[in-house]
Design a protein around this motif. Sequence first.
Motif, PDB file in Angstrom:
ATOM      1  N   ALA A 132       0.833  -1.195   0.000  1.00 14.41           N
ATOM      2  CA  ALA A 132       0.000   0.000   0.000  1.00 14.41           C
ATOM      3  C   ALA A 132       0.872   1.251   0.000  1.00 14.41           C
ATOM      4  N   GLU A 133       0.336   2.322  -0.551  1.00 11.20           N
ATOM      5  CA  GLU A 133       1.073   3.578  -0.626  1.00 11.20           C
ATOM      6  C   GLU A 133       1.072   4.306   0.718  1.00 11.20           C
ATOM      7  N   TYR A 134       0.119   3.955   1.589  1.00 11.08           N
ATOM      8  CA  TYR A 134      -0.008   4.633   2.881  1.00 11.08           C
ATOM      9  C   TYR A 134       0.138   3.624   4.013  1.00 11.08           C
ATOM     10  N   GLN A 135       0.633   4.117   5.144  1.00 10.78           N
ATOM     11  CA  GLN A 135       0.817   3.280   6.327  1.00 10.78           C
ATOM     12  C   GLN A 135       0.099   3.904   7.511  1.00 10.78           C
ATOM     13  N   LEU A 136      -0.282   3.063   8.445  1.00 18.00           N
ATOM     14  CA  LEU A 136      -0.944   3.492   9.658  1.00 18.00           C
ATOM     15  C   LEU A 136      -0.064   3.162  10.851  1.00 18.00           C
ATOM     16  N   ASN A 137       0.111   4.125  11.745  1.00 21.20           N
ATOM     17  CA  ASN A 137       0.784   3.912  13.020  1.00 21.20           C
ATOM     18  C   ASN A 137      -0.106   4.508  14.097  1.00 21.20           C
ATOM     19  N   VAL A 138      -0.110   3.883  15.255  1.00 20.85           N
ATOM     20  CA  VAL A 138      -1.020   4.300  16.318  1.00 20.85           C
ATOM     21  C   VAL A 138      -0.249   4.550  17.598  1.00 20.85           C
ATOM     22  N   GLY A 139      -0.580   5.656  18.262  1.00 25.45           N
ATOM     23  CA  GLY A 139      -0.079   5.959  19.601  1.00 25.45           C
ATOM     24  C   GLY A 139      -1.243   5.846  20.572  1.00 25.45           C
ATOM     25  N   ASP A 140      -1.049   6.260  21.805  1.00 21.30           N
ATOM     26  CA  ASP A 140      -2.141   6.196  22.776  1.00 21.30           C
ATOM     27  C   ASP A 140      -3.317   7.082  22.390  1.00 21.30           C
ATOM     28  N   ARG A 141      -3.015   8.279  21.899  1.00 17.87           N
ATOM     29  CA  ARG A 141      -4.068   9.248  21.603  1.00 17.87           C
ATOM     30  C   ARG A 141      -3.991   9.799  20.187  1.00 17.87           C
ATOM     31  N   VAL A 142      -3.263   9.135  19.312  1.00 13.79           N
ATOM     32  CA  VAL A 142      -3.054   9.686  17.972  1.00 13.79           C
ATOM     33  C   VAL A 142      -3.048   8.574  16.924  1.00 13.79           C
ATOM     34  N   CYS A 143      -3.627   8.916  15.771  1.00 20.19           N
ATOM     35  CA  CYS A 143      -3.550   8.061  14.588  1.00 20.19           C
ATOM     36  C   CYS A 143      -2.614   8.760  13.608  1.00 20.19           C
ATOM     37  N   ARG A 144      -1.587   8.069  13.154  1.00 18.31           N
ATOM     38  CA  ARG A 144      -0.666   8.639  12.174  1.00 18.31           C
ATOM     39  C   ARG A 144      -0.863   7.920  10.851  1.00 18.31           C
ATOM     40  N   PHE A 145      -1.182   8.699   9.829  1.00 20.35           N
ATOM     41  CA  PHE A 145      -1.314   8.204   8.474  1.00 20.35           C
ATOM     42  C   PHE A 145      -0.143   8.790   7.693  1.00 20.35           C
ATOM     43  N   GLN A 146       0.673   7.930   7.079  1.00 22.83           N
ATOM     44  CA  GLN A 146       1.866   8.435   6.406  1.00 22.83           C
ATOM     45  C   GLN A 146       2.086   7.744   5.073  1.00 22.83           C
ATOM     46  N   LEU A 147       2.847   8.431   4.229  1.00 26.58           N
ATOM     47  CA  LEU A 147       3.273   7.828   2.975  1.00 26.58           C
ATOM     48  C   LEU A 147       4.198   6.664   3.295  1.00 26.58           C
ATOM     49  N   ALA A 148       4.153   5.640   2.501  1.00 26.84           N
ATOM     50  CA  ALA A 148       5.027   4.487   2.726  1.00 26.84           C
ATOM     51  C   ALA A 148       6.492   4.888   2.606  1.00 26.84           C
ATOM     52  N   SER A 149       6.771   5.907   1.793  1.00 26.51           N
ATOM     53  CA  SER A 149       8.145   6.384   1.660  1.00 26.51           C
ATOM     54  C   SER A 149       8.599   7.151   2.889  1.00 26.51           C
ATOM     55  N   GLY A 150       7.673   7.572   3.741  1.00 29.46           N
ATOM     56  CA  GLY A 150       8.016   8.293   4.957  1.00 29.46           C
ATOM     57  C   GLY A 150       8.286   9.770   4.740  1.00 29.46           C
ATOM     58  N   LYS A 151       7.969  10.311   3.562  1.00 23.97           N
ATOM     59  CA  LYS A 151       8.279  11.709   3.258  1.00 23.97           C
ATOM     60  C   LYS A 151       7.250  12.687   3.833  1.00 23.97           C
ATOM     61  N   ALA A 152       6.047  12.220   4.141  1.00 24.91           N
ATOM     62  CA  ALA A 152       5.005  13.100   4.683  1.00 24.91           C
ATOM     63  C   ALA A 152       4.028  12.261   5.497  1.00 24.91           C
ATOM     64  N   PHE A 153       3.398  12.890   6.472  1.00 22.67           N
ATOM     65  CA  PHE A 153       2.381  12.219   7.272  1.00 22.67           C
ATOM     66  C   PHE A 153       1.467  13.254   7.905  1.00 22.67           C
TER      67      PHE A 153
END
Length: 178
Positions: free
Chosen positions: A133-154
Motif C-alpha cells: 500500500a502507498e499509505y501506512q498506519l501507526n497508532v499511539g495512545d491518543r493519535v492516529c498517524r497516516f503516512q506515505l510508505a516512503s516516509g516523506k510526509a504524514f
Amino acid sequence: MIRTYNNGRFEWFVVAIVIALISLSALGRYWFMAEDARIVRMEMLAHRFVTAAANARVEFLVSGLSSSHSAARKQIRIMDQVVYFSTQGWPVGVSGPVVDGYSVTEEDCAQLWNLLLQNPAPISRPAQPDTGAEYQLNVGDRVCRFQLASGKAFFDYYPIEGRMIFTVGDTSRISIDN
C-alpha cells in the motif's frame, strides 16, 4: 575522385552520450516532480480527512446526542457503521464508547480512514506491514498517524480533540509518543 563523409563510431558514441545525459536529467526531474505530487496528494487527503471528521462532528452535534451524559449514547451511524465520539464531539473510533483512560486502537484508526474518506486508498497496518500500500498506519495512545510508505510526509489525527497536524520531511526520527 569524390570524397564522401561517413559517420564514424566516435560520432555515434558522442550523440548517444548526449541523448543519454538529456534523458537522465529529464528522468531525474520527473522523479522529483512525482515525489512532490505524492506529498501534495497526501496533504489533500489530510484535508479531506479532517473535513470529513468535522462534517461527522456537525452531524453528531445536530443530532442532539451531544447533550447526553451517557458514554454509550455518544454515537451515530456512518455508512452502516456505529462511530463513537469524544466528549467534544469528534469521531474517535468504532471499537467502543470513549471512557476515562481511553486509548485509540489500530482498528479505530483504520476504520476512521475507511469511513471518513470517500473511496480511500489501501493502507497497511503494523500487523500487516508488507501489503504494498502507498499509505501506512501507526497508532499511539491518543493519535492516529497516516503516512506515505516512503516516509516523506504524514499527518497525525488526535481524535479526542479533533486536531490534525500535517508534516513534510524526514519522518524516520519522529515518534508518535504522547
